[in-house]
Motif scaffolding. Structure first.
Motif, PDB file in Angstrom:
ATOM      1  N   ASP A  82       0.836  -1.209   0.000  1.00  0.00           N
ATOM      2  CA  ASP A  82       0.000   0.000   0.000  1.00  0.00           C
ATOM      3  C   ASP A  82       0.870   1.258   0.000  1.00  0.00           C
ATOM      4  O   ASP A  82       0.567   2.233  -0.715  1.00  0.00           O
ATOM      5  CB  ASP A  82      -0.924   0.012   1.221  1.00  0.00           C
ATOM      6  CG  ASP A  82      -2.036  -1.019   1.124  1.00  0.00           C
ATOM      7  OD1 ASP A  82      -2.283  -1.516   0.007  1.00  0.00           O
ATOM      8  OD2 ASP A  82      -2.652  -1.322   2.175  1.00  0.00           O
ATOM      9  N   ARG A  83       1.927   1.233   0.780  1.00  0.00           N
ATOM     10  CA  ARG A  83       2.782   2.422   0.878  1.00  0.00           C
ATOM     11  C   ARG A  83       3.465   2.717  -0.449  1.00  0.00           C
ATOM     12  O   ARG A  83       3.455   3.856  -0.924  1.00  0.00           O
ATOM     13  CB  ARG A  83       3.832   2.225   1.971  1.00  0.00           C
ATOM     14  CG  ARG A  83       4.827   3.399   2.046  1.00  0.00           C
ATOM     15  CD  ARG A  83       5.737   3.311   3.249  1.00  0.00           C
ATOM     16  NE  ARG A  83       6.696   4.403   3.245  1.00  0.00           N
ATOM     17  CZ  ARG A  83       7.971   4.278   2.880  1.00  0.00           C
ATOM     18  NH1 ARG A  83       8.432   3.110   2.479  1.00  0.00           N
ATOM     19  NH2 ARG A  83       8.780   5.312   2.907  1.00  0.00           N
ATOM     20  N   THR A  85       2.609   1.780  -3.364  1.00  0.00           N
ATOM     21  CA  THR A  85       1.605   2.161  -4.366  1.00  0.00           C
ATOM     22  C   THR A  85       1.256   3.641  -4.244  1.00  0.00           C
ATOM     23  O   THR A  85       1.111   4.349  -5.253  1.00  0.00           O
ATOM     24  CB  THR A  85       0.343   1.295  -4.215  1.00  0.00           C
ATOM     25  OG1 THR A  85       0.690  -0.086  -4.408  1.00  0.00           O
ATOM     26  CG2 THR A  85      -0.716   1.681  -5.238  1.00  0.00           C
ATOM     27  N   ASP A  86       1.133   4.121  -3.009  1.00  0.00           N
ATOM     28  CA  ASP A  86       0.840   5.538  -2.787  1.00  0.00           C
ATOM     29  C   ASP A  86       1.992   6.425  -3.252  1.00  0.00           C
ATOM     30  O   ASP A  86       1.769   7.479  -3.877  1.00  0.00           O
ATOM     31  CB  ASP A  86       0.561   5.795  -1.304  1.00  0.00           C
ATOM     32  CG  ASP A  86      -0.784   5.245  -0.858  1.00  0.00           C
ATOM     33  OD1 ASP A  86      -1.619   4.962  -1.722  1.00  0.00           O
ATOM     34  OD2 ASP A  86      -0.978   5.097   0.370  1.00  0.00           O
ATOM     35  N   VAL A  87       3.222   6.028  -2.929  1.00  0.00           N
ATOM     36  CA  VAL A  87       4.390   6.812  -3.351  1.00  0.00           C
ATOM     37  C   VAL A  87       4.476   6.837  -4.879  1.00  0.00           C
ATOM     38  O   VAL A  87       4.750   7.880  -5.482  1.00  0.00           O
ATOM     39  CB  VAL A  87       5.680   6.250  -2.738  1.00  0.00           C
ATOM     40  CG1 VAL A  87       6.899   7.005  -3.278  1.00  0.00           C
ATOM     41  CG2 VAL A  87       5.647   6.355  -1.220  1.00  0.00           C
ATOM     42  N   ALA A  89       2.051   6.611  -6.986  1.00  0.00           N
ATOM     43  CA  ALA A  89       1.004   7.501  -7.495  1.00  0.00           C
ATOM     44  C   ALA A  89       1.457   8.951  -7.447  1.00  0.00           C
ATOM     45  O   ALA A  89       1.152   9.750  -8.345  1.00  0.00           O
ATOM     46  CB  ALA A  89      -0.275   7.309  -6.696  1.00  0.00           C
ATOM     47  N   GLY A  90       2.215   9.303  -6.413  1.00  0.00           N
ATOM     48  CA  GLY A  90       2.742  10.656  -6.315  1.00  0.00           C
ATOM     49  C   GLY A  90       3.731  10.996  -7.411  1.00  0.00           C
ATOM     50  O   GLY A  90       3.964  12.174  -7.710  1.00  0.00           O
TER      51      GLY A  90
END
Length: 230
Positions: A82-83, A85-87, A89-90
């Motif tokens: 999850d982490r 994936t979020d990074v 996306a940024g």
């Protein structure tokens, strides 16, 4: 004219931080190149296998891989995915771990060396990472790799021969040996002009800053040489 800055990047196709680092490097260099007399840069990718013992056809998703093969607790594995994936996306990358096909990457690295000799390495690196992390395509089998190579303009028959013969495996191993010499034990790792080492997926502004710094050093050295010659 000042020679281009050389950036050597050690990475793995299946390394999520490597794709993020690649995109951040590109964005940082684009920012610096927009300066008046912005730096010129040549980027070369080098091979690093994070999990050389991974089978070509791995059964299971990324969570099960991290849990069963790396000993990461299930909940922690989910949090890690999850982490990152979020990074990602940024950095403008839409990772799809629900589609991802974990595999051995040695043939993908051989393909990158073949593409390098054809002047298409940067295109090939981007295509492989997008295929793996975003599109859920297999990047460990020769047939799939040939199809991806054709998409970036490489010849299908020549690509297949290069991969089936293992002609570029020695280049992959040479990259890995060089990584050991440099003391690289994690990727992505960036070597700037053979003298500065940058570890990890740094933000774009960090790459822009070091490119500007090295370019200024290059210009200063060139001016001093001209003064001595005069």
């Amino acid at each position: 004219m000042t020679d281009a800055i050389k950036i050597d990047v050690w990475s793995d196709i299946a390394c999520p931080w490597c794709y993020i680092g690649k995109r951040n490097l590109e964005n940082g260099l684009a920012e610096a190149s927009a300066d008046p007399d912005g730096p010129r840069v040549e980027v070369t990718y080098h091979s690093y296998e994070l999990s050389p013992d991974t089978p070509v056809d791995f059964e299971g998703d990324e969570v099960s891989y991290l849990a069963n093969h790396k000993g990461v607790p299930l909940e922690q594995a989910r949090e890690m995915i999850d982490r990152v994936t979020d990074v990602a996306a940024g950095s403008g990358l839409a990772y799809r771990y629900d589609l991802l096909k974990h595999t051995n990457t040695v043939k993908a690295h051989e393909l990158l060396h073949f593409a390098k000799h054809q002047g298409r390495q940067l295109d090939m690196a981007e295509r492989l990472m997008a295929a793996y992390f975003i599109e859920g395509k297999h990047v460990g089998r020769i047939d799939d790799l040939v199809a991806l190579a054709v998409e970036v303009g490489l010849d299908a028959d020549e690509t297949r021969e290069a991969l089936e013969s293992g002609r570029y495996l020695a280049d992959v191993r040479a990259d890995q040996a060089q990584a050991q010499t440099y003391g690289i034990n994690g990727v992505p790792f960036f070597v700037i002009d053979g003298k500065y080492g940058v570890s990890g997926a740094q933000p774009p502004e960090a790459f822009a800053q070091i490119a500007r710094q090295v370019w200024a050093e290059r210009r200063e050295a060139a001016s001093e040489s001209e003064a001595v010659g005069a």
